[in-house]
Every structure is written in structure tokens, then in C-alpha cells.
Scaffold this motif. Sequence first.
Motif, PDB file in Angstrom:
ATOM      1  N   SER A  15      24.855  25.351 -30.726  1.00 38.57           N
ATOM      2  CA  SER A  15      23.808  26.624 -31.026  1.00 38.57           C
ATOM      3  C   SER A  15      22.971  26.573 -29.682  1.00 38.57           C
ATOM      4  O   SER A  15      22.837  25.543 -28.893  1.00 38.57           O
ATOM      5  CB  SER A  15      23.312  26.596 -32.083  1.00 38.57           C
ATOM      6  N   TRP A  33      18.760  20.087 -33.440  1.00 37.85           N
ATOM      7  CA  TRP A  33      18.532  21.623 -33.345  1.00 37.85           C
ATOM      8  C   TRP A  33      19.687  22.480 -33.012  1.00 37.85           C
ATOM      9  O   TRP A  33      19.783  23.490 -33.724  1.00 37.85           O
ATOM     10  CB  TRP A  33      17.439  21.984 -32.586  1.00 37.85           C
ATOM     11  N   LYS A  75      22.674  21.545 -33.501  1.00 33.32           N
ATOM     12  CA  LYS A  75      24.029  21.316 -34.411  1.00 33.32           C
ATOM     13  C   LYS A  75      23.560  21.353 -35.861  1.00 33.32           C
ATOM     14  O   LYS A  75      24.183  20.549 -36.601  1.00 33.32           O
ATOM     15  CB  LYS A  75      24.376  19.877 -33.949  1.00 33.32           C
ATOM     16  N   GLY A  76      22.745  22.569 -36.543  1.00 34.21           N
ATOM     17  CA  GLY A  76      22.748  22.704 -37.611  1.00 34.21           C
ATOM     18  C   GLY A  76      21.355  22.767 -38.421  1.00 34.21           C
ATOM     19  O   GLY A  76      21.068  22.895 -39.262  1.00 34.21           O
ATOM     20  N   GLN A 117      18.612  24.106 -37.505  1.00 28.29           N
ATOM     21  CA  GLN A 117      18.233  25.401 -37.572  1.00 28.29           C
ATOM     22  C   GLN A 117      18.271  25.980 -39.003  1.00 28.29           C
ATOM     23  O   GLN A 117      17.618  27.004 -39.355  1.00 28.29           O
ATOM     24  CB  GLN A 117      18.580  26.244 -36.462  1.00 28.29           C
ATOM     25  N   GLN A 118      19.429  25.605 -39.757  1.00 21.63           N
ATOM     26  CA  GLN A 118      19.520  26.073 -40.897  1.00 21.63           C
ATOM     27  C   GLN A 118      18.989  25.405 -41.833  1.00 21.63           C
ATOM     28  O   GLN A 118      18.922  25.463 -43.251  1.00 21.63           O
ATOM     29  CB  GLN A 118      21.114  26.116 -41.169  1.00 21.63           C
ATOM     30  N   LEU A 119      18.514  24.218 -41.740  1.00 27.33           N
ATOM     31  CA  LEU A 119      17.682  23.274 -42.857  1.00 27.33           C
ATOM     32  C   LEU A 119      16.288  23.909 -43.014  1.00 27.33           C
ATOM     33  O   LEU A 119      15.713  24.542 -42.388  1.00 27.33           O
ATOM     34  CB  LEU A 119      17.360  21.864 -42.183  1.00 27.33           C
ATOM     35  N   THR A 120      15.771  23.706 -44.281  1.00 25.35           N
ATOM     36  CA  THR A 120      14.401  24.090 -44.472  1.00 25.35           C
ATOM     37  C   THR A 120      13.442  23.091 -43.730  1.00 25.35           C
ATOM     38  O   THR A 120      13.768  22.201 -43.165  1.00 25.35           O
ATOM     39  CB  THR A 120      14.149  23.931 -46.135  1.00 25.35           C
ATOM     40  N   GLN A 153      13.091  19.748 -45.103  1.00 24.32           N
ATOM     41  CA  GLN A 153      14.292  18.818 -44.732  1.00 24.32           C
ATOM     42  C   GLN A 153      14.241  18.488 -43.155  1.00 24.32           C
ATOM     43  O   GLN A 153      14.555  17.181 -42.897  1.00 24.32           O
ATOM     44  CB  GLN A 153      15.747  19.791 -44.881  1.00 24.32           C
ATOM     45  N   ARG A 154      13.658  19.318 -42.317  1.00 26.23           N
ATOM     46  CA  ARG A 154      13.569  19.099 -41.009  1.00 26.23           C
ATOM     47  C   ARG A 154      12.355  17.902 -40.759  1.00 26.23           C
ATOM     48  O   ARG A 154      12.583  16.933 -40.026  1.00 26.23           O
ATOM     49  CB  ARG A 154      13.219  20.113 -40.197  1.00 26.23           C
ATOM     50  N   ARG A 156      23.825  17.342 -42.909  1.00 27.63           N
ATOM     51  CA  ARG A 156      24.860  18.218 -42.702  1.00 27.63           C
ATOM     52  C   ARG A 156      24.785  18.834 -41.367  1.00 27.63           C
ATOM     53  O   ARG A 156      24.861  20.034 -41.226  1.00 27.63           O
ATOM     54  CB  ARG A 156      24.538  19.307 -43.893  1.00 27.63           C
ATOM     55  N   TRP A 180      26.574  18.702 -37.405  1.00 25.50           N
ATOM     56  CA  TRP A 180      27.883  18.974 -37.069  1.00 25.50           C
ATOM     57  C   TRP A 180      28.030  18.042 -35.797  1.00 25.50           C
ATOM     58  O   TRP A 180      27.001  17.802 -35.068  1.00 25.50           O
ATOM     59  CB  TRP A 180      28.525  20.166 -36.732  1.00 25.50           C
TER      60      TRP A 180
END
Length: 268
Positions: free
Chosen positions: A90, A174, A176-177, A179-182, A185-186, A238, A240
Motif C-alpha cells: 500500500s 503500515w 502491508k495491512g 492501516q486496517q488495524l485499530t 492493535q497497532r 494479519r 500480508w
Amino acid sequence: MTVTWTQYRRARRRSRQAWILLAAAGLAVLGGLVWFFTAGQFALGEPSPQGPSEAPVLAAGWMKPVSAVRAVPEAPAAVVLDTLEVKGRSAKDNYDRSAFGQAWLDVDGNGCDTRNDILRRDLTAAHFVEGSRCKVTGGTFREPYTGHVIAFRRGAETSAAVQIDHVVALGDAWQKGAQQLTAQQREHLANDPLNLVAVDGPANQDKSASDAATWLPPNKAFRCHYVARQISVKAAYRLWVTPAEKEAMKRILTSCPEQQTIVPQPPR
């Protein structure tokens, strides 16, 4: 003066012998220089053959596992690698370290910040500030990325010699996925002991935000653990992998097909 044929032949023979001796001496000097700069005192960038092959995750009694998005699957690392999503990166232009929370939070709630937790975990005979059970001031260890023995001494001019590396770099995560975590979670990803190792400062700077396709530890004995640890972190949060990254990981794991994922369980 008249030179006889016998004298001429004798002189030529001596000349040839002298040139042979000079050539042999030259080869000996050249061989010595090669050894000196590749295996001897001034070997440049050569990792120790005794470098560690793994690094700890949790220390019994005072470190607690950090809650990830999911538990690390207990299986061969190559098998878990095949379960990770594969796609391109991304955009990174919106990356900011603050997206992973304040640096070195006490996420596991043991009363000490994460940086000092990792120093205490990884250093041999860690020393502390007088009256503190958290703030590490010194210690030594055989560093996993280079295999060299390194001393840590807290101070403005010395602390940077030992740095805490995110095995899966936050910049890489950042893209590779992550950005979609809360936000929580980050924070956990940035402070999870599974994703943190005390390492040689220059090696950490050299790695930067690279993935396995563009950077691997100079200490080859550590590479199987390093790749398995990256796979474990990516599975737990999770994240990638890119096609090139997956190929690089598979190549490393072909030399250690029994390498398991790294599961954050306290030693017994």
C-alpha cells in the motif's frame, strides 16, 4: 671478457631461479593480505561464526504476552507462510510513527516500559539505575544480527550502540495491512516482545524498514529464526507479504524445513 656457453647457461639458470623466488614471495604476500582483510584482524563486515541462531521472546516471571489480533499458529514456518495473503504494498506517503502510539508503552502492564523490558530480556547480567527495577544502565550480549559481542552502556554517546529493532518494521507493516488495524492493535504490534529484538545499532540502521526481500541479518545462523519470527508476527497481526518477500522467505526456509513459528510463551 669472453663469456663461455657454460657460463651463459649457468647465469640464465640463476636468473630463472631468482624470478621464481620473487614470484613465490609475491604470492605469499598477496595471500597474507587476502587473509588479513577477509579472515584476520581487519575482517570487514564478517559475522562471527558463533553467532546465535535464535532470540528470546518472553522471560519467565516478569514478562507477559501482548494480546495480538490472533494467536500465532503453532506449525512449520513454511506452512504458515503459505497462509499469508500475498499482494503489493500500500502507499507509504501517509505513514506516521505516531499511528502506532507513543514509543515504548508499558503494554503488558508489568510496570516497565517496553524498551527496558527488551534490554533486560536480551542482555546478560543487566545492570539497573540504583533504586529502579526497570531502567537498564548496562550489560553485554552476543547480538543476533551480526553475531558480535556488544556492550550496552546507557548514555547520550553510547546508548545508540544497542537499539531495539522491530523485526517486522513498522513502516513495512503500515504498507502491508497495519492501516486496517485499530489504534490499540497497532500499539500492541509496536510493543509486542515477539516483534522486538535488541540489536547492533548500525545493523538496525542498515535494515531500516526493509523486508526479507531486501535485507537479511549478516549472521546467517540467525536467518531461519528471523524469517520465522517475521512470519509469526505477520500471522499474529494479519499482515500480508509481497511476492518478492514470500520468495525470499521460502528460499531461506528451504535450508531449515523443520523451522517452527515463534510462539510467545514464557520459558518454564
